[in-house]
Design an enzyme around this catalytic site. Sequence first.
Site, PDB file in Angstrom:
ATOM      1  N   GLY A   5       0.782  -1.240   0.000  1.00  0.00           N
ATOM      2  CA  GLY A   5       0.000   0.000   0.000  1.00  0.00           C
ATOM      3  C   GLY A   5       0.808   1.281   0.000  1.00  0.00           C
TER       4      GLY A   5
ATOM      5  N   ASP B  75      -5.739   2.571  10.330  1.00  0.00           N
ATOM      6  CA  ASP B  75      -7.147   2.226  10.562  1.00  0.00           C
ATOM      7  C   ASP B  75      -7.276   1.881  12.046  1.00  0.00           C
ATOM      8  OD1 ASP B  75      -9.703   1.223  10.490  1.00  0.00           O
ATOM      9  OD2 ASP B  75      -9.434  -0.020   8.736  1.00  0.00           O
TER      10      ASP B  75
HETATM   11  P1  XMP Z   1      -4.762  -1.211  10.702  1.00  0.00           P
HETATM   12  O1  XMP Z   1      -6.158  -1.558  11.093  1.00  0.00           O
HETATM   13  O2  XMP Z   1      -3.778  -2.239  11.146  1.00  0.00           O
HETATM   14  O3  XMP Z   1      -4.844  -1.280   9.144  1.00  0.00           O
HETATM   15  O4  XMP Z   1      -4.391   0.204  11.107  1.00  0.00           O
HETATM   16  C1  XMP Z   1      -3.871  -0.780   8.326  1.00  0.00           C
HETATM   17  C2  XMP Z   1      -3.824  -1.550   7.039  1.00  0.00           C
HETATM   18  O5  XMP Z   1      -5.129  -1.977   6.644  1.00  0.00           O
HETATM   19  C3  XMP Z   1      -5.348  -1.698   5.283  1.00  0.00           C
HETATM   20  N1  XMP Z   1      -6.500  -0.756   5.204  1.00  0.00           N
HETATM   21  C4  XMP Z   1      -7.105  -0.399   4.085  1.00  0.00           C
HETATM   22  N2  XMP Z   1      -6.858  -0.722   2.812  1.00  0.00           N
HETATM   23  N3  XMP Z   1      -8.616   0.676   2.104  1.00  0.00           N
HETATM   24  C5  XMP Z   1      -7.623  -0.192   1.822  1.00  0.00           C
HETATM   25  O6  XMP Z   1      -7.385  -0.463   0.645  1.00  0.00           O
HETATM   26  C6  XMP Z   1      -8.938   1.052   3.359  1.00  0.00           C
HETATM   27  O7  XMP Z   1      -9.854   1.848   3.565  1.00  0.00           O
HETATM   28  C7  XMP Z   1      -8.132   0.485   4.407  1.00  0.00           C
HETATM   29  N4  XMP Z   1      -8.143   0.624   5.746  1.00  0.00           N
HETATM   30  C8  XMP Z   1      -7.125  -0.150   6.197  1.00  0.00           C
HETATM   31  C9  XMP Z   1      -4.075  -1.102   4.758  1.00  0.00           C
HETATM   32  O8  XMP Z   1      -3.350  -2.126   4.124  1.00  0.00           O
HETATM   33  C10 XMP Z   1      -3.321  -0.638   5.952  1.00  0.00           C
HETATM   34  O9  XMP Z   1      -1.930  -0.797   5.794  1.00  0.00           O
END
Ligand code: XMP
Length: 178
Positions: free
Chosen positions: A43, A102
């Site tokens: 990402g 996230d």
């Molecule tokens: P956390 O929950 O660990 O998540 O903070 C981070 C990773 O989750 C993916 N992520 C997303 N990927 N659209 C996406 O394509 C989104 O809205 C989204 N939200 C979280 C992403 O890989 C990030 O590194």
Amino acid sequence: MHQDIEKVLIDEEVIKKRLDVLAEKVMADFEGESMVVVALLKGAVLFMADLLRRVPLSMEIECLNVASYHGGTESSGVVSFLDHTLPDVAGRHVLILDDILDTGRTLDAVMEKLKQQGAAEVKTCVLLAKDIPREEVMAADYTGFVIGDEFVVGYGLDYRGRYRNLPYVGILKQSVIG
Ligand code: XMP
């Protein structure tokens, strides 16, 4: 590809302007340090390329393959390290780059791992942070944009492996997610 997008949330020009600001902050904090950037695959790839071109400091760039979404629109809650080896960060000042914060679990897990490897300092930088209560989860040291709690694609972010190459951040049409 563009026809699958319901709404452009942050366009390319706005992203570029914000990267100028983030780059200045990073410059000010890392100048004179032994710097290693650790970008999280896949990402952060577009973000890394555009941000680091604006940071003319001596640095090493490493990538780390981690997964928490496993291709869908919900975090699995489990952060998997997919590499066999970790970058050598002992005694170094590390900047972790990720596309989006996230739940914060991914950055938290990577940060802990790199501290265990002996990093002198670990800072975090994300293009996006979801606007969810952060009493329990960490905030990043540098954040490009705060967005609502919705699933986004583009500028590195994917849905089932696609849409990463969109030059903007957008929201998919519901019909595409199904
Ligand atoms: P956390 O929950 O660990 O998540 O903070 C981070 C990773 O989750 C993916 N992520 C997303 N990927 N659209 C996406 O394509 C989104 O809205 C989204 N939200 C979280 C992403 O890989 C990030 O590194």
